[in-house]
Design a protein around this motif. Sequence first.
Motif, PDB file in Angstrom:
ATOM      1  N   ALA A 126     -25.252  58.214  -3.771  1.00  0.00           N
ATOM      2  CA  ALA A 126     -24.741  57.372  -2.522  1.00  0.00           C
ATOM      3  C   ALA A 126     -24.377  55.718  -2.992  1.00  0.00           C
ATOM      4  O   ALA A 126     -23.201  55.370  -2.367  1.00  0.00           O
ATOM      5  CB  ALA A 126     -25.730  57.317  -1.401  1.00  0.00           C
ATOM      6  N   LYS A 129     -21.213  55.788  -5.045  1.00  0.00           N
ATOM      7  CA  LYS A 129     -20.068  55.935  -4.080  1.00  0.00           C
ATOM      8  C   LYS A 129     -19.735  54.815  -3.307  1.00  0.00           C
ATOM      9  O   LYS A 129     -18.422  54.117  -3.215  1.00  0.00           O
ATOM     10  CB  LYS A 129     -20.121  57.092  -3.260  1.00  0.00           C
ATOM     11  N   ALA A 130     -20.754  54.141  -2.575  1.00  0.00           N
ATOM     12  CA  ALA A 130     -20.645  52.993  -1.702  1.00  0.00           C
ATOM     13  C   ALA A 130     -19.973  51.914  -2.510  1.00  0.00           C
ATOM     14  O   ALA A 130     -18.941  51.188  -2.115  1.00  0.00           O
ATOM     15  CB  ALA A 130     -21.797  52.712  -0.983  1.00  0.00           C
ATOM     16  N   TYR A 131     -20.510  51.642  -3.582  1.00  0.00           N
ATOM     17  CA  TYR A 131     -20.124  50.594  -4.464  1.00  0.00           C
ATOM     18  C   TYR A 131     -18.984  50.464  -5.060  1.00  0.00           C
ATOM     19  O   TYR A 131     -17.911  49.563  -4.918  1.00  0.00           O
ATOM     20  CB  TYR A 131     -21.200  50.052  -5.501  1.00  0.00           C
ATOM     21  N   LYS A 134     -16.077  52.530  -2.268  1.00  0.00           N
ATOM     22  CA  LYS A 134     -15.642  51.826  -0.739  1.00  0.00           C
ATOM     23  C   LYS A 134     -15.868  50.503  -1.158  1.00  0.00           C
ATOM     24  O   LYS A 134     -15.574  49.610   0.068  1.00  0.00           O
ATOM     25  CB  LYS A 134     -16.861  52.493   0.330  1.00  0.00           C
ATOM     26  N   GLU A 136     -18.430  48.539  -1.142  1.00  0.00           N
ATOM     27  CA  GLU A 136     -19.625  48.008  -0.472  1.00  0.00           C
ATOM     28  C   GLU A 136     -20.388  46.984  -1.475  1.00  0.00           C
ATOM     29  O   GLU A 136     -20.645  47.138  -2.603  1.00  0.00           O
ATOM     30  CB  GLU A 136     -20.683  48.939  -0.009  1.00  0.00           C
ATOM     31  N   TRP A 138     -23.125  44.808   0.298  1.00  0.00           N
ATOM     32  CA  TRP A 138     -24.123  44.870   1.032  1.00  0.00           C
ATOM     33  C   TRP A 138     -24.722  43.244   1.184  1.00  0.00           C
ATOM     34  O   TRP A 138     -25.895  42.876   0.737  1.00  0.00           O
ATOM     35  CB  TRP A 138     -25.443  45.403   0.205  1.00  0.00           C
ATOM     36  N   THR A 148     -28.740  52.339   1.951  1.00  0.00           N
ATOM     37  CA  THR A 148     -27.678  53.217   1.652  1.00  0.00           C
ATOM     38  C   THR A 148     -28.382  54.396   0.851  1.00  0.00           C
ATOM     39  O   THR A 148     -28.117  55.687   0.769  1.00  0.00           O
ATOM     40  CB  THR A 148     -26.617  52.436   0.602  1.00  0.00           C
TER      41      THR A 148
END
Length: 220
Positions: A126, A129-131, A134, A136, A138, A148
Motif C-alpha cells: 500500500a 503504491k501510494a508513493y 500515485k 503521495e 503525505w 496508508t
Amino acid sequence: MFRRTLIQAAAALACAAAIPSAFAFAEGTDYVALSAPLPGGEGKLVKVWSYDCPFCFKYDAGVDPKMVPAMEKATGLKFDMFHLETKGKYGRAGSELFAYCLVKDKAAGVTNLEDPKSLFKKAKDAIYKAYHKKGERWTAGEEAFLKTGLDAAGISADEFAKNRKNPDVQALADSWKASYDIGKIQGIPAYVVNGKYLIMTKSIRSVNGMVELIGELAKK
C-alpha cells in the motif's frame, strides 16, 4: 548514471528470467565479501530496502516474485527484508510500522513475506503504491503516512500507537539499523547472502543468473 544502471539491471532481470546463466562469478565484479557480517543475516537472503526507493519498488514488483521462490527452493535460504530508516522522511516510522506488522504476522504463524495474509506485505504494498504510483508524499504528516499502511493491514491507529514502542517491535526495527553500512556500498536495493556476501546488482543479467550466484555464495 547509477540510477540508469539500476533501472537497466531491473529490466534485464525481469525480461530474462528464462535465460540460463553462463557466467563464472567473480568477487569484486558479481559480489563483494563484507568486512563484517550483517547481524541477523545468517541463513537468509536479506534485501535492504526503503519505501522511498524507486529501485527497491521496481525490484519488488518485477524481480523478487520470480527470484525468491526459485532461490529458496534451490538454496534453502529464507528471504528477509531489512527496512532502511535513514532514507525517506518517515523512515523510522516506516520501520516501526513494518516491524509491528511482522511481529503480528509471526504471532499468527505467517512467515512468508509474500503470503497474501501477511500484514507486512499489505502495508508495504500500500505504501509503495501510494508513493511510487500515485505520487503521495503525505504532506499532512506522519499520521497520514502511517494511516496508508495501517488501513491496508487492518490495524487501527490506536492499536499501533499503544504497541509501536513494544520491546519486540523496537528490537526488530533497531536490528535493521545495521543495514545502513550495507546501503553505503552500492545503494539499495542491496541483497546480502548468508550475512556475508553482497550481490553487485549491476552485474546481474537474469533471474536464473542471480539464483545461481546466490547458490554459489550460500555454499561458501
